[in-house]
Design an enzyme around this catalytic site. Structure first.
Site, mmCIF file in Angstrom:
data_model
loop_
_atom_site.group_PDB
_atom_site.id
_atom_site.type_symbol
_atom_site.label_atom_id
_atom_site.label_comp_id
_atom_site.label_asym_id
_atom_site.label_seq_id
_atom_site.Cartn_x
_atom_site.Cartn_y
_atom_site.Cartn_z
ATOM 1 N N ASP A 52 0.845 -1.203 0.000
ATOM 2 C CA ASP A 52 0.000 0.000 0.000
ATOM 3 C C ASP A 52 0.879 1.252 0.000
ATOM 4 O OD1 ASP A 52 0.862 -0.168 2.595
ATOM 5 O OD2 ASP A 52 -1.116 -0.065 3.521
ATOM 6 N N SER A 53 2.209 1.052 -0.014
ATOM 7 C CA SER A 53 3.130 2.170 -0.270
ATOM 8 C C SER A 53 2.899 2.711 -1.682
ATOM 9 C CB SER A 53 4.587 1.736 -0.087
ATOM 10 O OG SER A 53 4.861 0.549 -0.802
ATOM 11 N N ASP A 91 -1.126 -6.009 -0.249
ATOM 12 C CA ASP A 91 -1.550 -5.405 1.017
ATOM 13 C C ASP A 91 -3.051 -5.186 1.028
ATOM 14 O OD1 ASP A 91 0.545 -5.052 2.794
ATOM 15 O OD2 ASP A 91 1.214 -3.176 1.873
ATOM 16 N N LYS A 121 -1.373 -9.323 2.814
ATOM 17 C CA LYS A 121 -0.651 -8.871 4.011
ATOM 18 C C LYS A 121 -1.550 -7.890 4.776
ATOM 19 C CE LYS A 121 3.154 -6.062 3.823
ATOM 20 N NZ LYS A 121 2.658 -4.832 4.527
ATOM 21 N N GLU A 123 -1.724 -5.477 8.517
ATOM 22 C CA GLU A 123 -0.949 -4.892 9.610
ATOM 23 C C GLU A 123 -1.662 -5.109 10.945
ATOM 24 O OE1 GLU A 123 -0.081 -0.774 8.828
ATOM 25 O OE2 GLU A 123 0.846 -1.208 6.894
ATOM 26 N N GLU A 190 8.872 -4.318 10.632
ATOM 27 C CA GLU A 190 9.345 -3.032 10.096
ATOM 28 C C GLU A 190 9.923 -2.162 11.208
ATOM 29 O OE1 GLU A 190 6.646 -1.129 7.391
ATOM 30 O OE2 GLU A 190 7.834 0.715 7.309
#
Ligand code: KIV
Length: 272
Positions: A52-53, A91, A121, A123, A190
């Site tokens: 999602d970057s 993501d 993925k 978070e 991270e």
């Protein structure tokens, strides 16, 4: 271009766990578009992350929060079309899995059905564990993400190193075990202290992929635009730049403009 690695079989979650057992490091890099993903895959990458970057790198947003489910599916589709060997992980964007497990699994299924990626993925730790389990129950492989989780940047208020304090470190370790016990195939850590990442890596059976988490992790991930030197003004300690594409592109474009303006381009051989 041929693959730069000999083993051209499609990478699976099972293979990644074998790689950990055999002490083979795992290489992971982001991609968001077809052209880049083709290059990354052909080079022999093990995992391509449609991160999602993309919100920052492709759309110029300050955080990862604004990117939508539809936009992530668009990026993931392009990457999947380009990829033959790497495992493609997408993501789940902010807001698509935090409300409740049912909404989470509905959105997870949509990403898998429409993009054809291999895994997702998410978070977070225990606070999203029921959602993680429901997605796994639907047969979708899940990669966890702990430490600096950019979707929570407004709660953290800073991009500094996470889990330096004992309480946060202890929570991270128990979150990592909870994600493994739930059935995740890997975890991204991270921006946390290297010693903490080394502890988690040695305690878990599943691969631990680090970004700013030191060399003891089972693998590493970077954002492609950062490691190729396309992005400017972002130079955290953990980032190794493998190229200076910003300079190369600026120079090339700087030649093109005067060539057009002077009438030098196109010449006789560049027209029909
Ligand atoms: O979105 C992303 O690029 C990521 C990596 C930084 C791990 O989540």
């Amino acid at each position: 271009m041929g693959y730069l690695v000999e083993d051209t079989r499609k990478v699976t979650t099972h293979r990644l766990i074998q790689m950990k057992q055999e002490g083979k490091k795992i290489a992971m890099l982001t991609s968001y578009d077809y052209t880049t993903a083709q290059i990354v895959d052909a080079a022999g990458m093990d995992i391509i992350l449609v991160g999602d970057s993309a919100s920052n790198v492709m759309a110029g947003n300050v955080t990862t929060l604004p990117i939508t489910l539809d936009q992530m599916i668009y990026h993931a589709k392009a990457v999947v079309r380009a990829t033959k060997r790497a495992l493609v992980v997408c993501d789940m964007p902010f807001g698509t899995y935090q409300v409740n497990p049912t909404e989470g699994v509905t959105n997870a299924i949509r990403i898998m059905k429409e993009s054809h990626c291999d895994a997702l993925k998410l978070e977070g730790g225990v606070e999203i564990i029921d959602t993680v389990k429901k997605i796994l129950d639907a047969g979708i492989p899940v990669c966890g993400h702990l430490g600096l989780t950019p979707q929570s940047i407004n709660k953290f208020g800073t991009y500094t190193v996470r889990a330096r304090e004992q309480a946060e470190a202890a929570k991270l370790v128990s979150d990592a075990h909870a994600l493994e016990d739930a059935g995740c195939f890997a975890i991204v850590l991270e921006k946390i202290p290297a010693a903490l990442a080394a502890r988690v890596t040695s305690e878990l059976r599943i691969p631990v992929i680090g970004i700013g988490a030191g060399g003891a992790c089972d693998g590493q991930v970077l954002v492609v635009a950062d490691m190729l030197g396309m992005s400017q003004g972002f130079s955290p300690k953990f980032l190794r730049r493998y190229a200076d594409l910003h300079s190369i592109m600026t120079e090339a474009i700087g030649h093109y403009i005067p060539d057009v303006k002077s009438g030098d381009f196109p010449n006789e051989n560049e027209q029909y």
